[in-house]
Write a protein that holds these residues in place. Structure first.
Motif, mmCIF file in Angstrom:
data_model
loop_
_atom_site.group_PDB
_atom_site.id
_atom_site.type_symbol
_atom_site.label_atom_id
_atom_site.label_comp_id
_atom_site.label_asym_id
_atom_site.label_seq_id
_atom_site.Cartn_x
_atom_site.Cartn_y
_atom_site.Cartn_z
ATOM 1 N N ALA A 271 -23.085 13.521 -2.093
ATOM 2 C CA ALA A 271 -22.158 13.712 -0.792
ATOM 3 C C ALA A 271 -22.812 14.199 0.203
ATOM 4 O O ALA A 271 -23.051 13.723 1.449
ATOM 5 N N GLU A 272 -23.611 15.182 0.143
ATOM 6 C CA GLU A 272 -24.300 15.991 1.290
ATOM 7 C C GLU A 272 -25.274 15.017 1.710
ATOM 8 O O GLU A 272 -25.433 15.281 3.100
ATOM 9 N N LEU A 273 -26.177 14.220 1.267
ATOM 10 C CA LEU A 273 -26.966 13.434 1.521
ATOM 11 C C LEU A 273 -26.300 11.868 2.119
ATOM 12 O O LEU A 273 -27.149 11.052 2.432
ATOM 13 N N THR A 274 -25.176 12.041 2.008
ATOM 14 C CA THR A 274 -24.290 10.715 2.407
ATOM 15 C C THR A 274 -24.785 9.475 1.736
ATOM 16 O O THR A 274 -24.927 8.300 2.312
ATOM 17 N N CYS A 275 -25.246 9.622 0.616
ATOM 18 C CA CYS A 275 -25.725 8.431 -0.377
ATOM 19 C C CYS A 275 -24.540 7.212 -0.515
ATOM 20 O O CYS A 275 -24.848 6.244 -0.533
ATOM 21 N N GLN A 276 -23.444 8.004 -0.290
ATOM 22 C CA GLN A 276 -22.334 6.990 -0.760
ATOM 23 C C GLN A 276 -22.078 5.988 0.627
ATOM 24 O O GLN A 276 -21.445 4.919 0.285
ATOM 25 N N VAL A 277 -22.648 6.156 1.630
ATOM 26 C CA VAL A 277 -22.619 5.314 2.563
ATOM 27 C C VAL A 277 -23.285 3.837 2.110
ATOM 28 O O VAL A 277 -22.614 2.736 2.719
ATOM 29 N N CYS A 278 -24.280 3.713 1.626
ATOM 30 C CA CYS A 278 -25.006 2.762 1.031
ATOM 31 C C CYS A 278 -24.661 2.327 -0.321
ATOM 32 O O CYS A 278 -24.741 1.331 -0.853
ATOM 33 N N HIS A 279 -24.548 3.418 -1.213
ATOM 34 C CA HIS A 279 -24.275 3.106 -2.719
ATOM 35 C C HIS A 279 -23.161 3.618 -3.109
ATOM 36 O O HIS A 279 -22.575 4.632 -3.157
ATOM 37 N N SER A 280 -22.311 2.736 -3.723
ATOM 38 C CA SER A 280 -20.986 3.114 -4.318
ATOM 39 C C SER A 280 -21.036 3.653 -5.564
ATOM 40 O O SER A 280 -21.952 3.482 -6.436
ATOM 41 N N VAL A 281 -20.141 4.348 -6.309
ATOM 42 C CA VAL A 281 -20.139 4.878 -7.668
ATOM 43 C C VAL A 281 -18.873 4.106 -8.288
ATOM 44 O O VAL A 281 -18.852 4.637 -9.537
ATOM 45 N N ASP A 282 -18.218 3.207 -8.018
ATOM 46 C CA ASP A 282 -17.259 2.572 -8.650
ATOM 47 C C ASP A 282 -17.501 1.043 -8.953
ATOM 48 O O ASP A 282 -16.839 0.231 -9.687
ATOM 49 N N GLY A 283 -18.904 0.623 -8.689
ATOM 50 C CA GLY A 283 -19.264 -0.913 -9.002
ATOM 51 C C GLY A 283 -19.108 -1.880 -7.893
ATOM 52 O O GLY A 283 -19.223 -2.959 -7.866
ATOM 53 N N SER A 284 -18.328 -1.122 -6.880
ATOM 54 C CA SER A 284 -17.990 -2.175 -5.685
ATOM 55 C C SER A 284 -19.387 -2.302 -4.752
ATOM 56 O O SER A 284 -20.220 -1.567 -4.999
ATOM 57 N N ALA A 285 -19.480 -3.554 -4.224
ATOM 58 C CA ALA A 285 -20.529 -3.709 -3.340
ATOM 59 C C ALA A 285 -20.764 -3.011 -2.179
ATOM 60 O O ALA A 285 -19.783 -2.465 -1.656
#
Length: 361
Positions: A271-285
């Motif tokens: 979360a701190e590195l904002t990885c979720q901006v590019c990589h989801s964790v629920d399988g979505s594109a």
């Protein structure tokens, strides 16, 4: 004799009248001077800023009572009662036609990116591009265009290096479009950077790319002291090596005192590195591959050399992808950009633990 006496009387009378006139003239001059002084005094007194109680005289009332509508005012003349009207379809403001789409948008009439800069390259033009680049672009792309700008140390989506083969092969119009329209997480800079300055930045990016791998023989053609440059490079390299040693020592000391890497720590880092901006964790594109189910899965990847191979995305692969994102890129995300993430060894381990927790493999 009587006639003579009469003449003398006339002369005396005339002299008396002349003296009287002179006296009156002197008095008039004094009176005029007094009146002038009085008028000046009244004038200066009037300049003290008193507000007149008398309303101003308007010779023409048209400036007060104009037949027009204020913004948002109701206008009964139109069916929709709007006083603010849309311009007639096809209307273009003077000076805003922008019919030259190659210059203003970086594309040709068919919508394809133009291959070369439409402005003649001059020394002053390149230096203008350098100045604008260092103002607007270096925070993300770095002073040398390697994608190592200062804000990349604070968890932003990594900026691409201009020295990648993919970007070196882009037409000038596509680089211009990135400035004009924005691209992915980069916003548009059309309001901050005028058209000609955008092209100047494109020209300077090309200059950075051209100078990145210039050899010694080419440098000598430009009347440059190669020896001085080499000595400066060695001096700077020695300084960087010294800093690297200090950092390695600090990293070793930090590693000894580092907390135990856990999936919970990895989730927080994610979360701190904002990885979720590019990589989801629920399988979505997303912009990059989803982290759900990626651990120990198989897939085709493209190596830095451009070779397509099939790999198992085990722990070794994940570590390599974090430390060197260009080593083996998933083929479906071959053209996406990800720069190296500044993390410590125990943080990498924590991220791997978190990614493992998102998979049943």
């Amino acid at each position: 004799m009587p006639a003579l006496r009469t003449s003398r009387k006339c002369m005396n009378k005339m002299n008396t009248e002349i003296s009287f006139l002179k006296m009156l003239t002197g008095m008039n001059n004094r009176i005029l001077k007094l009146l002038g002084i009085f008028a000046l005094a009244v004038t200066f007194t009037a300049c003290k800023g008193q507000i007149s109680q008398t309303p101003p005289v308007h010779l023409n009332q048209n400036m007060d009572d104009q037949p027009r509508m204020e913004a948002q005012e109701e206008n009964p003349f139109f069916a929709d009662k709007r006083s603010m009207r849309q311009p007639v379809e096809g209307t273009v403001a003077r000076g805003f036609e922008k019919a030259d789409v190659a210059y203003y948008e970086g594309v040709d009439e068919s919508g394809d990116f133009i291959t070369s800069n439409p402005i003649d390259l001059t020394k002053s033009f390149l230096y203008r591009g350098k100045e604008r680049y260092e103002i607007y672009c270096t925070p993300c792309h770095g002073i040398g265009g390697s994608g190592d700008g200062i804000i990349m140390n604070f968890g932003y989506v990594p900026a691409p290096s201009f020295h990648q083969a993919r970007i070196q092969d882009l037409p000038d119009g596509e680089i211009y479009s990135a400035i004009y329209n924005g691209v992915r997480t980069m916003p548009s800079y059309r309001t901050q950077i005028p058209v000609e300055d955008r092209w100047a930045i494109v020209a300077y990016v090309r200059a950075l790319q051209a100078s990145h791998n210039v050899n010694e023989n080419e440098i000598q053609h430009y009347n440059t002291d190669v020896t001085a440059l080499q000595n400066e490079y060695r001096k700077e390299q020695a300084r960087l090596d010294s800093l690297a040693e200090v950092r390695e020592q600090q990293a070793a000391e930090a590693s000894e005192n580092a907390p135990e890497p856990t999936a919970e720590m990895g989730e927080q880092l994610f979360a701190e590195l904002t990885c979720q901006v590019c990589h989801s964790v629920d399988g979505s594109a997303g912009i990059g591959p989803s982290m759900q189910g990626i651990y120990n899965s198989e897939g085709d990847v493209v190596t830095e050399e451009g070779e397509t191979i099939t790999v198992t995305k085990d722990e070794e692969y994940l570590v390599e992808s974090i430390l060197n994102p260009f080593a083996k890129k998933p083929i479906e995300f071959e053209n996406q950009i990800m720069s190296q993430i500044p993390v410590e060894d125990h943080e990498v381990e924590a991220l791997i633990e978190y990614i493992k927790s998102l998979s049943n493999n």
